[in-house]
Write an enzyme that holds these catalytic residues in place. Structure first.
Site, PDB file in Angstrom:
ATOM      1  N   ASP A 206      33.127  46.566  -7.046  1.00 41.66           N
ATOM      2  CA  ASP A 206      31.673  46.651  -6.981  1.00 41.66           C
ATOM      3  C   ASP A 206      31.222  45.909  -5.727  1.00 41.66           C
ATOM      4  O   ASP A 206      31.986  45.134  -5.135  1.00 41.66           O
ATOM      5  CB  ASP A 206      31.068  46.034  -8.237  1.00 41.66           C
TER       6      ASP A 206
ATOM      7  N   CYS B 170      45.179  53.051 -39.336  1.00 42.10           N
ATOM      8  CA  CYS B 170      43.976  53.137 -40.173  1.00 42.10           C
ATOM      9  C   CYS B 170      42.913  53.982 -39.480  1.00 42.10           C
ATOM     10  O   CYS B 170      42.235  54.802 -40.109  1.00 42.10           O
ATOM     11  CB  CYS B 170      43.426  51.744 -40.460  1.00 42.10           C
TER      12      CYS B 170
ATOM     13  N   ASP C 299      30.563  42.639 -11.445  1.00 39.94           N
ATOM     14  CA  ASP C 299      29.825  41.545 -12.074  1.00 39.94           C
ATOM     15  C   ASP C 299      28.548  41.966 -12.777  1.00 39.94           C
ATOM     16  O   ASP C 299      28.012  41.216 -13.584  1.00 39.94           O
ATOM     17  CB  ASP C 299      29.467  40.484 -11.025  1.00 39.94           C
TER      18      ASP C 299
ATOM     19  N   ASP D 200      28.318  47.364 -14.509  1.00 34.84           N
ATOM     20  CA  ASP D 200      29.766  47.433 -14.341  1.00 34.84           C
ATOM     21  C   ASP D 200      30.521  47.249 -15.655  1.00 34.84           C
ATOM     22  O   ASP D 200      31.730  47.484 -15.698  1.00 34.84           O
ATOM     23  CB  ASP D 200      30.235  46.348 -13.358  1.00 34.84           C
TER      24      ASP D 200
ATOM     25  N   CYS E 100      45.183  48.384 -38.284  1.00 36.16           N
ATOM     26  CA  CYS E 100      45.925  48.844 -37.114  1.00 36.16           C
ATOM     27  C   CYS E 100      45.409  50.220 -36.720  1.00 36.16           C
ATOM     28  O   CYS E 100      44.502  50.777 -37.342  1.00 36.16           O
ATOM     29  CB  CYS E 100      47.423  48.901 -37.409  1.00 36.16           C
TER      30      CYS E 100
END
Length: 788
Positions: A506, A100, A679, A683, A97
């Site tokens: 984008d 840690c 895409d 990006d 988690c």
């Protein structure tokens, strides 16, 4: 969320305050605890004791008297980071988690020589930099190993193999738990039905023993992920959420076995194995979400070739791994080959496909002196490139680091159900304990009867409805979106998508289709000739010509002149200069010219077509009150043209991956909840850094892995439906949580008073789960009108 740990040398703990010292969540109650849950209290000894410094010194003393042997000499994996600093990447096994992560980063930050220490919970990668020599690597590795973690040099393939093994093990545990839960529940239903007297005691006891024979081995096998994690945590002197889970399941099995041995009417094997089953579903979804970050990194690293061709001093070429390249090496990059390092072209003229890196939809011409980067593809003639940066110093590696840094921030996002469960679980366990002590001491009951009532409390407060509150809505929402061509990739995506108030887009492949199309060229005869010649080339513009006139006859005898164009006898197709045109037309379009003897040259202009509903999509976002802006890696004139055509008021062009992430961070610091839609590989860091992100199905694999959702088709309408479904799903999740909590508020007092038997408790628990499921199913039936 807030991280109160400074990562610079000499960092100190923040003073006690009324928010969790790890995650920044508000604390409830007036206790002295600085943490909101067991996971965040992993370092309780540090906080409640003499402080981090005392813990650090005691740890060093323990290591001095009982050193932990390391399996690897990590000094050999250290790299020079410049400025007198050393850098090392380690794979940390055993991370459970965020606590840690906090513990490792805090202890390393105590060393004044440590410049940077950052743990990525998703990829389990520790990035460490310090001032000193490589020999200190084993010292830092030993410090982390002393906390109970296992270490290895970070390699993407090794991390992948370990992650895949863990996922397969979780699936096996899930299958065993599901099989056992279904069969034990069938037996339990038969026992409940026979409570009216139709089943004899001997038959009931037989069913209980059969249930025990099925459930107990299944609990031992399927509960291994929780038991192992709890054991490792306790052995290292810390705790996590798997400790109370393990105790609760073990207690339920012991009580059930005791009741069955005595021939009593009630046993709770069904509750124990069903709880394990639901917890494994959550654990598997969590691991799959973390694994996506690792897949993102692997996919991007795979874009650089495993080997590159290096020109040696005697003029020969040799294949060399890209991680062995060094500045000054000369690379021979053949046509169709992907560059393995950043560098400068010293010989050759060609064009490069840089769309994955820069977002530029059209090929980029390069000549001697041009700078090129790893990950781009050579489309034309062979090039010789002098390496200027290799390995971790390349732009591609920088993109990988940006994605990991963004995923590190996103991994701290806590789902609504988790926040409720933090306060819910401790209260439930405390209530059961008080019930047991109360009936044992004040009620003068025997210990087994008092334990039976306490177990009824645990059963009636079993978080099945709470555990289903989010997953069942996710399943229904995912099914609905899948029918609309949208695939959700992240368990927390719906909650984050429902909070969006700002959209960043984008250009290439997002607002546009990502492929050039012919937009002007009215001479039909010229188009037929040009398309016939273009059939001999794989250049994107040539392919666009071919799509514009697929019926054209292929021209024979065509010769491709690299970086210039095609020639068939006296007919030329290519750049303006190649075709004898004085100057190219600068109107924002890419162009090809056709030159024939005795005729004026003919110009063919190309543009990346805008998606058919792009303008309507932007208008719908504005009607919802969302702010919209365009961030593109393309040229100014192209970005301006697309923005004007789609109705986007704010736009920026020539944005690098780091610049996009910086802009998103600016928006986040201003309080914006940003949705990123993109895409390209450039990006991917922005998609990971955004509050939520969506990518089209035409995106690269690395980009899709970094996104929260992927949509199909040429239209943007699925993005609008995703936002609408996410908002409705958020409302249903809150309703489900309220139903689960109201059920417990009414049922728990009755269970504590001893009025509710374990049978009624089990029936009430099942009814609350069915109620939650029925409420979630409403999402799949309600139609969406006008994207709202």
């Amino acid at each position: 969320m807030t991280n109160v740990v400074a990562l610079s040398g000499g960092a100190s703990m923040a003073p006690p305050r009324r928010v969790c010292a790890h995650c920044g969540e508000r604390l409830r109650g007036q206790g002295d605890s600085l943490f909101c849950c067991a996971g965040c209290a992993a370092a309780h000894e540090i906080i409640d004791g003499a402080g981090l410094g005392s813990f650090y010194r005691r740890l060093e003393e323990t290591r001095a008297h009982r050193p932990i042997p390391l399996e690897t000499d990590f000094a050999g994996f250290v790299r020079d980071a410049g400025r007198g600093e050393c850098a090392l990447d380690l794979l940390v096994d055993g991370l459970d988690c965020a606590a840690c992560v906090w513990l490792i980063e805090s202890l390393l930050a105590r060393d004044p020589a440590v410049v940077h220490a950052r743990v990525n919970l998703s990829t389990r990668r520790l990035s460490l930099r310090w001032r000193g020599d490589a020999g200190d690597a084993d010292k830092y590795a030993g410090l982390i190993a002393s906390l109970g973690f296992r270490l290895a040099p970070y390699m993407a393939l090794a991390a992948s193999a370990a992650e895949e093994d863990e996922m397969r093990d979780l699936l096996r545990c899930l299958a065993v738990a599901g099989f056992a839960a279904a069969n034990v529940m069938l037996l339990s239903v038969a026992v409940w039905s026979g409570e009216a007297g139709s089943m004899g005691d001997a038959t009931r006891d037989l069913f209980h023993w059969i249930s025990a024979a099925i459930a107990l081995p299944a609990v031992v096998y399927a509960g291994r992920p929780f038991f192992r994690s709890a054991f490792n945590a306790l052995r290292a002197g810390r705790t996590n959420m798997d400790v109370p889970i393990s105790i609760g399941v073990t207690l339920a099995c012991i009580v059930s076995l005791h009741e069955t041995w005595l021939g009593e009417p009630h046993a709770f094997f069904d509750s124990a194995i069903t709880l394990i089953f639901f917890l494994l579903i959550g654990r598997y979804l969590d691991r799959r979400a973390r694994g996506r970050a690792r897949q993102t990194v692997q996919a991007m690293l795979a874009l650089s070739n495993a080997t590159a061709h290096v020109v040696t001093g005697d003029g020969r070429t040799e294949a060399r791994r890209v991680d062995r390249l060094a500045a000054g090496d000369i690379l021979l990059v053949a046509a169709g080959e992907r560059l393995g390092a950043d560098g400068t072209v010293i010989e050759g003229v060609s064009s490069l496909d840089a769309s994955l890196i820069s977002g530029e939809s059209l090929p980029v011409a390069v000549a001697p002196g041009a700078r090129v980067v790893a990950g781009t593809v050579n489309l034309g003639a062979p090039l010789r490139v002098r390496v200027t940066a290799a390995g971790e110093a390349t732009l591609l590696a920088e993109i990988v680091r940006l994605v990991e840094a963004a995923e590190h921030g996103r991994s701290k996002f806590i789902a609504l159900a988790d926040r409720v469960a933090r306060a819910y679980a401790p209260v439930v366990h405390l209530t059961a304990l008080v019930t047991f002590i109360g009936w044992l001491v004040l009620g003068a009951l025997a210990w087994d009867r008092a334990l039976l009532i306490a177990t009824s409390v645990l059963i009636i407060t079993c978080p099945c409805a709470l555990a289903l509150a989010v997953p069942v809505v996710q399943v229904v929402a995912s099914s609905r979106l899948m029918r609309s061509g949208v695939l959700l990739l992240s368990p927390s995506a719906l909650e984050r998508l429902a909070q969006i108030d700002h959209v960043v887009l984008d250009k290439t492949g997002t607002l546009t289709l990502g492929r050039p199309e012919l937009v002007s060229g009215d001479d039909a005869d010229a188009l037929q000739i040009a398309a016939g010649m273009a059939a001999n080339s794989r250049h994107p513009l040539a392919q666009a010509l071919r799509r514009a006139a697929p019926e054209a006859m292929i021209v024979d005898g065509v010769v491709e002149i690299s970086g210039q164009g095609l020639q068939a006898g006296a007919v030329r197709l290519g750049s303006a200069r190649f075709c004898g045109v004085a100057a190219a037309v600068d109107d924002g379009h890419s162009e090809l010219w056709l030159a024939r003897a005795g005729r004026a040259p003919v110009r063919f202009a190309f543009a990346d077509s805008v998606r058919p509903d792009a303008a309507e999509f932007i208008a719908a976002l504005h009607r919802r009150g969302l702010e919209v802006e365009l961030l593109s890696g393309d040229r100014d004139v192209v970005a301006a043209s697309v923005a004007a055509a789609t109705g986007v008021d704010r736009w920026q062009a020539q944005m690098s991956p780091a610049a996009k992430v910086e802009r998103l961070n600016e928006l986040a610091n201003a309080g914006k909840r940003v949705l990123m839609v993109g895409d390209g590989l450039n990006d991917a860091p922005a998609l990971a850094a955004a509050h939520a992100s969506i990518s089209p199905s035409t995106a690269t694999e690395a980009t899709q892995n970094a996104a929260d959702a992927v949509f199909q088709g040429d239209r943007l309408a699925p993005v609008l439906e995703t936002l609408t479904v996410a908002q409705r799903a958020g409302r249903l999740v809150r309703q489900n949580l309220a139903l689960a909590l109201l059920y417990n508020l009414g049922a728990v007092p009755l269970a504590v008073a001893g009025v509710v038997t374990p049978l009624i408790a089990a029936l009430a628990m099942s009814s609350s789960s069915l109620l939650v499921i029925g409420n979630a199913l409403r999402l799949g039936r309600r139609p969406i009108r006008d994207g709202r």
